[in-house]
Design a protein around this motif. Structure first.
Motif, PDB file in Angstrom:
ATOM      1  N   LEU A  32       0.754  -1.162  -0.018  1.00  0.00           N
ATOM      2  CA  LEU A  32       0.004   0.034  -0.096  1.00  0.00           C
ATOM      3  C   LEU A  32       0.836   1.359  -0.141  1.00  0.00           C
ATOM      4  CD1 LEU A  32      -2.724  -1.101   2.559  1.00  0.00           C
ATOM      5  CD2 LEU A  32      -3.008  -1.154   0.042  1.00  0.00           C
ATOM      6  N   ASN A  33       2.458   1.094  -0.219  1.00  0.00           N
ATOM      7  CA  ASN A  33       3.142   2.038   0.117  1.00  0.00           C
ATOM      8  C   ASN A  33       3.034   3.179   1.289  1.00  0.00           C
ATOM      9  OD1 ASN A  33       5.258   3.757  -1.355  1.00  0.00           O
ATOM     10  ND2 ASN A  33       3.667   5.335  -2.344  1.00  0.00           N
ATOM     11  N   LEU A  34       2.925   2.475   2.144  1.00  0.00           N
ATOM     12  CA  LEU A  34       2.831   3.207   3.659  1.00  0.00           C
ATOM     13  C   LEU A  34       3.993   2.821   4.431  1.00  0.00           C
ATOM     14  CD1 LEU A  34      -0.936   2.253   4.562  1.00  0.00           C
ATOM     15  CD2 LEU A  34      -0.002   4.448   3.876  1.00  0.00           C
ATOM     16  N   GLN A  35       4.544   3.853   5.164  1.00  0.00           N
ATOM     17  CA  GLN A  35       5.426   3.591   6.310  1.00  0.00           C
ATOM     18  C   GLN A  35       4.729   3.191   7.511  1.00  0.00           C
ATOM     19  OE1 GLN A  35       8.620   3.895   5.285  1.00  0.00           O
ATOM     20  NE2 GLN A  35       7.876   4.310   2.913  1.00  0.00           N
ATOM     21  N   ALA A  36       5.533   2.586   8.546  1.00  0.00           N
ATOM     22  CA  ALA A  36       5.236   2.267   9.713  1.00  0.00           C
ATOM     23  C   ALA A  36       4.920   3.273  10.653  1.00  0.00           C
ATOM     24  CB  ALA A  36       6.105   1.269  10.508  1.00  0.00           C
ATOM     25  N   HIS A  37       5.602   4.478  10.410  1.00  0.00           N
ATOM     26  CA  HIS A  37       5.311   5.552  11.399  1.00  0.00           C
ATOM     27  C   HIS A  37       3.789   6.253  11.118  1.00  0.00           C
ATOM     28  CE1 HIS A  37       6.270   8.990   8.317  1.00  0.00           C
ATOM     29  NE2 HIS A  37       7.009   7.927   8.019  1.00  0.00           N
ATOM     30  N   GLU A  38       3.419   5.767   9.856  1.00  0.00           N
ATOM     31  CA  GLU A  38       2.007   6.553   9.375  1.00  0.00           C
ATOM     32  C   GLU A  38       1.008   5.910  10.228  1.00  0.00           C
ATOM     33  OE1 GLU A  38       1.407   7.627   5.065  1.00  0.00           O
ATOM     34  OE2 GLU A  38       3.013   6.194   4.860  1.00  0.00           O
ATOM     35  N   ARG A  39       0.998   5.030  10.627  1.00  0.00           N
ATOM     36  CA  ARG A  39       0.075   4.135  11.744  1.00  0.00           C
ATOM     37  C   ARG A  39      -0.119   4.956  12.867  1.00  0.00           C
ATOM     38  NH1 ARG A  39       2.767  -1.811  11.579  1.00  0.00           N
ATOM     39  NH2 ARG A  39       4.184  -0.422  12.663  1.00  0.00           N
ATOM     40  N   GLU A  40       1.166   5.404  13.413  1.00  0.00           N
ATOM     41  CA  GLU A  40       0.974   6.252  14.679  1.00  0.00           C
ATOM     42  C   GLU A  40       0.080   7.648  14.414  1.00  0.00           C
ATOM     43  OE1 GLU A  40       3.362   4.464  13.961  1.00  0.00           O
ATOM     44  OE2 GLU A  40       3.717   3.118  15.511  1.00  0.00           O
TER      45      GLU A  40
END
Length: 584
Positions: A32-40
């Motif tokens: 999904l072209n997402l970074q882990a920190h975007e969850r926070e």
């Protein structure tokens, strides 16, 4: 990256599972072209920015409710779709799913309060709008949302995926609007239909729409929560943000009071019990109606398939046109048959018996005999003139009203003492549009003048030019040996249908005594078949006993002399007569 192997110890299995989780999270984030920190960032925004746009939320919700309710009442698909474009329900529902995954009591309770308030506003507002409308017709748009199907649940799953995906990829207002519209498609119309049902006082409509609402809500929340879990949102620590959001809310507000009440029940909101118990309590609240709804949807799917199969098979035996519905735990069949009254009665009995056995409920089956297809067309033509696409089933509406009027008139005009109880009646139209009332009764054949007198009495309350024809039922005893019971079983089946439709007729049934039955497998099978037939004709008055060495059956007026045991062929035996529903 692939999950490594591990030893078979419990700790090794748990570690392997956690590593597999991290592998899945990483793969999906990259897809999904997402970074882990975007969850926070996403969770923090949900907790920190909740109070922003409160006025806009309730304004758009009110507008969405108003537009959807009017669109449903106008039967306008375009207007209903327009209501979806301004629906703001996406926010609290997605936050509810997120709160369950990250274990945030503040987020879960806050979204629950807003969802509850939204439901009350939409239902109450739709009910008020319905009350002030000059018309309250149950349109096709409304009816479509009163009987949930498996397709509705499939739609809710797609809606949930769209909402969850656009939430984590919310880079533009376009995505947010798209997910809001998706949620609106599955929830706003059924909520408004619940209010419509309450507004017109029709609890069946309200219950059906509420079932669809609960089913869709559970599907959206469940799919959304699973999606967030697969992306690893459960790893986000929300304790500090929870405290920050709680501190920013009013001290005496609803969220504070709700959390204090829950802490008194489950302990500290930091405890594992609180984190597990809170979503469990919330989900159990919808699990019970959801299970009931799924059972209802499953029954309707099975019954529709069975009714379709039964009608297809019957159409290969008789020439008729049928319309039918399966909804609300009931089966209704309306049929025009090209043929005689006797054929119509036979078809009605066969359909009722077969559908009852397949569905487990007593169906409402009406078969109207017609002399030709031209007569059917003439019966339907006046209704088609009112609407170009009026189906044949629409003619049944007028016939149903006529049947109600005739039933009421017959109840007061039929001379039971002279001609015995009515076993049933039907209407038949001829090619010239005349209407004949065919009466089936358990008594002597009336003279020619009786028909004219009865028709004259009924015309004042029903229709002019009504003709009456009497059809006395055969009250002769049907007897068969233990080796020849097929014809006798057919007579029992027909007698049960007659007794079911009339409160003044009893079916007398005698089967051989225990010694005779024990010596014949065929005789035992016949008795079991009788028990099965009785189960498909609830309400039929039956007196059944064991005596002698043969099978006998006969119709007689209820409570009249002679009794069943005194009728020819029904000699006294060691067992007393038994009423319907008791063992034989």
């Amino acid at each position: 990256m692939t999950p490594p192997s591990s030893d078979d110890s419990p700790s090794g299995v748990i570690e392997l599972f956690h590593r597999f989780e991290r592998w899945v999270h990483g793969r999906l984030l990259r897809m999904l072209n997402l970074q882990a920190h975007e969850r926070e960032t996403q969770v923090h925004l949900m907790l920190a920015n909740r109070q922003r746009g409160v006025v806009e939320y309730w304004t758009f919700l009110f507008l969405s409710m108003s537009i959807a309710t009017l669109g449903l009442a106008m039967n306008s698909t375009a207007v209903v779709i327009g209501a979806m474009l301004v629906s703001p329900l996406m926010g609290p529902i997605v936050e509810f799913a997120m709160g369950l995954v990250v274990g945030s009591p503040v987020l879960t309770v806050r979204s629950t309060i807003r969802i509850t308030g939204s439901l009350l506003l939409v239902i109450g507002g739709a009910a008020l709008i319905t009350l002030v409308l000059p018309f309250r017709e149950v349109t096709a748009e409304i009816a479509a949302r009163t009987h949930p199907t498996l397709l509705d649940m499939a739609l809710a799953v797609c809606v949930a995926l769209a909402a969850a995906l656009t939430t984590v990829k919310a880079k533009s207002e376009t995505n947010v609007v798209a997910s809001g519209a998706a949620i609106g498609i599955a929830l706003v119309p059924p909520i408004c239909v619940v209010g419509f049902g309450l507004g017109i006082g029709d609890m069946e409509i309200a219950r059906g729409a509420l079932l669809l609402l609960v089913t869709n809500f559970f599907a959206i929340v469940s799919v959304g929560a699973v999606f967030f879990y697969l992306l690893g949102f459960e790893q986000v620590s929300v304790q500090a943000w929870d405290d920050e959001a709680l501190a920013a809310s009013p001290e005496g507000g609803v969220v504070h009071r709700a959390l204090r009440a829950l802490e008194q029940v489950f302990g500290s909101r930091r405890s594992g019990v609180f984190r597990i118990a809170l979503p469990a309590v919330l989900l159990i609240g919808v699990a019970v109606p959801l299970y009931s709804g799924l059972m209802q949807v499953s029954w309707e799917a099975r019954t529709r398939a069975a009714v379709s199969r039964i009608l297809d098979q019957a159409e290969s035996e008789d020439d008729f046109d049928a319309s039918w519905t399966v909804a609300g735990g009931q089966v209704q069949v309306r049929t025009y048959l090209v043929g005689s009254v006797e054929r119509a009665d036979s078809l009605e009995a066969r359909l009722a018996t077969r559908i009852a056995a397949a569905s487990g409920v007593e169906p409402d089956v009406r078969v109207t005999p017609m002399p030709s297809y031209e007569a059917i067309a003439r019966a339907v033509e006046p209704l088609r003139a009112q609407g170009a696409a009026a189906p044949v089933a629409d003619a049944t509406a007028d016939l149903a009203a006529l049947r109600r009027d005739l039933a009421s008139a017959l109840a007061g005009a039929w001379p039971v003492e002279a001609y015995g109880p009515l076993a049933g009646w039907s209407l038949q139209m001829d090619d010239q549009g005349g209407v004949e009332l065919v009466l089936r009764h358990l008594g002597p054949q009336p003279d020619a003048g009786a028909g004219r007198l009865l028709a004259s009495a009924l015309e004042s309350e029903t229709i002019e030019g009504l003709r009456v024809r009497f059809t006395p039922l055969d009250t002769a005893t049907v007897e068969a040996s233990v080796d020849e019971v097929d014809g006798w079983l057919t007579a029992v089946e027909g007698g049960l249908q007659v007794a079911r439709r009339s409160t003044g007729i009893t079916l007398c049934v005698q089967v051989p005594d225990s010694a005779t039955l024990a010596a014949s497998t065929a005789a035992l099978d016949a008795v079991r078949r009788v028990d099965s037939l009785r189960a498909t004709a609830p309400g039929a008055a039956v007196e059944m006993r064991r005596a002698g060495t043969s099978f006998t059956t006969r119709l007689r007026p209820a409570g009249a002399a002679p009794s069943c045991v005194e009728l020819g062929g029904l000699s006294d035996g060691p067992e007393s007569p038994r009423a319907a529903g008791q063992g034989g």
